[in-house]
Design a protein around this motif. Structure first.
Motif, PDB file in Angstrom:
ATOM      1  N   HIS A   1      22.888 147.135 -86.937  1.00 24.02           N
ATOM      2  CA  HIS A   1      23.926 146.335 -86.368  1.00 24.02           C
ATOM      3  C   HIS A   1      25.291 146.289 -86.995  1.00 24.02           C
ATOM      4  O   HIS A   1      25.197 146.415 -88.239  1.00 24.02           O
ATOM      5  CB  HIS A   1      23.498 144.795 -85.959  1.00 24.02           C
TER       6      HIS A   1
ATOM      7  N   ASN B   1      24.502 139.419 -85.529  1.00 23.58           N
ATOM      8  CA  ASN B   1      23.309 140.227 -85.360  1.00 23.58           C
ATOM      9  C   ASN B   1      22.659 140.611 -86.718  1.00 23.58           C
ATOM     10  O   ASN B   1      21.345 140.390 -86.593  1.00 23.58           O
ATOM     11  CB  ASN B   1      23.617 141.380 -84.412  1.00 23.58           C
TER      12      ASN B   1
ATOM     13  N   GLU C   1      18.466 140.547 -84.864  1.00 22.85           N
ATOM     14  CA  GLU C   1      18.103 141.263 -83.646  1.00 22.85           C
ATOM     15  C   GLU C   1      19.547 141.175 -82.887  1.00 22.85           C
ATOM     16  O   GLU C   1      20.846 140.791 -83.464  1.00 22.85           O
ATOM     17  CB  GLU C   1      17.282 140.526 -82.828  1.00 22.85           C
ATOM     18  N   ARG C   2      19.669 142.079 -81.944  1.00 22.14           N
ATOM     19  CA  ARG C   2      21.035 142.022 -81.348  1.00 22.14           C
ATOM     20  C   ARG C   2      21.133 140.936 -80.289  1.00 22.14           C
ATOM     21  O   ARG C   2      20.785 140.965 -79.112  1.00 22.14           O
ATOM     22  CB  ARG C   2      20.942 143.525 -80.225  1.00 22.14           C
TER      23      ARG C   2
ATOM     24  N   LYS D   1      20.966 131.388 -79.033  1.00 23.11           N
ATOM     25  CA  LYS D   1      20.507 132.232 -80.189  1.00 23.11           C
ATOM     26  C   LYS D   1      21.726 132.203 -81.313  1.00 23.11           C
ATOM     27  O   LYS D   1      21.481 132.165 -82.424  1.00 23.11           O
ATOM     28  CB  LYS D   1      20.461 133.702 -79.911  1.00 23.11           C
TER      29      LYS D   1
END
Length: 377
Positions: free
Chosen positions: A300, A305, A310-311, A346
């Motif tokens: 990333h 991220n 994670e994206r 998130k």
């Protein structure tokens, strides 16, 4: 001596200086930085406004300015050395100064680590030879330096303290001259003039495409302290868009936004800490990109991220950083409430991964201890 080469670094540097002076009011600071560090009481010998460039080709184009800045600081380290050199990010330039400081017997504290975990990992051994103590802002950075035998402290991220909004979305909209009842898209073209020249047209065309699809959208842009309206207005005028430009107050602007398109950089962490869905874009010269893809080891580019593993938010780089794709991602966030809420959730978890508050105080304590005791706690 304290050295920062761009807007985010000098923001952290200013906080460090303020906290160090609370511990020891008799300390004096000089070096390279901008307005924030000047306001904190640093005697700015080299203005960093023209130093903030990204990419091999871009650095070559600014080589004369960078060389003169280096010569000024190098000569001071040799002829009238300070008791401590504090380096903030900006690794290729700052590691040259660290080498000079080492030869001059000046202790070196490095704050905001070079991203050895992302690319050119072999630099960690060079850094260990030149730096006395490394203050890192991400916990996963610690093992890189411990393995190289360099004293390292995880101080937490200063943005945890700095990103604390004073108002909610409705009040933020009103304070920025926006209608709280209409959706707001943030346009964040960065703080570097070269970056603005390269990516602001892409961002404005993205905004134009969005307006065709969502006629009631409002657009707002926080102007970095390193820029002036002369850097932005010609392109805004050419686009035909109504863009509200707010001088600074980036956190108020973020609070006012429903979604944001932003260049890669520290501001993405500020946006993440306020939980606003965003699309991160990144584009450099073709040669710089070609070299970078061979060297970079992370999946990333957005630090939120990377921290999350994670994206969490979309990233569009180089050939994908085009208005049509950016507008499509932002449009999905504006329409799909479940999607945007999942991004917000998130992003809120990112804060818990950045350590407790007090990063600036902790790194200031390290600096003062290096001055007074020779070895930091």
């Amino acid at each position: 001596m304290i050295v920062s080469g761009e807007a985010s670094g000098e923001m952290y540097g200013a906080r460090l200086v303020e906290e160090a002076r609370r511990i020891n009011p008799g300390l004096s600071f000089f070096g390279m930085g901008g307005q924030r560090m000047r306001e904190a009481g640093v005697d700015i010998l080299v203005d960093a406004a023209d130093m903030a460039v990204v990419g091999l080709i871009e650095v070559i184009a600014h080589f004369g300015v960078i060389r003169r800045a280096y010569a000024t600081l190098r000569n001071i380290l040799r002829e009238d050395p300070p008791q401590l050199l504090i380096l903030i990010d900006y690794p290729d330039f700052n590691l040259l100064l660290a080498r000079v400081a080492k030869k001059a017997g000046v202790k070196v504290l490095y704050y905001i680590s070079p991203q050895v975990w992302a690319w050119r990992a072999g630099r960690v051994h060079k850094i260990a030879r030149l730096v006395d103590h490394m203050a890192v802002v991400f916990p996963f950075e610690v093992p890189f330096y411990e393995k190289a035998g360099l004293a390292v402290t995880f101080v937490g991220h200063p943005l945890v303290d700095m990103v604390k909004p004073a108002m909610g979305k409705t009040a933020a909209c009103s304070s920025c001259g926006l209608d709280p009842l209409r959706p707001v898209v943030g346009l964040f073209p960065g703080s570097r003039k070269g970056e603005v020249k390269r990516l602001f047209p892409v961002i404005l065309e993205t905004a134009r495409l969005l307006r065709e699809r969502f006629p009631d959208l409002q657009f707002v842009l926080p102007m970095a302290s390193s820029l002036t309206m002369d850097d932005l207005q010609p392109q805004i005028a050419a686009s035909g868009l109504a863009v509200t430009v707010v001088d600074g107050r980036v956190h108020d602007v973020i609070q006012a936004c429903d979604v944001i398109v932003t260049v890669s950089g520290t501001v993405t962490m500020e946006i993440a800490l306020l939980g606003v869905p965003m699309v991160i874009i990144y584009k450099v010269s073709p040669l710089t990109y070609a070299i970078g893809t061979k060297l970079i080891r992370v999946d990333h580019i957005g630090i939120c991220n990377i921290v999350s593993g994670e994206r969490v938010v979309p990233e569009l780089t180089q050939h994908d950083a085009v208005p049509e794709k950016i507008a499509a991602e932002l449009g999905k966030m504006l329409i799909d409430r479940d999607y945007s809420e999942s991004i917000r959730e998130k992003l809120h978890r990112v804060r818990s991964l950045l350590g407790e508050s007090g990063a600036s105080q902790r790194v200031a304590r390290l600096a003062v201890d290096m001055l007074e005791q020779g070895n930091p706690r």
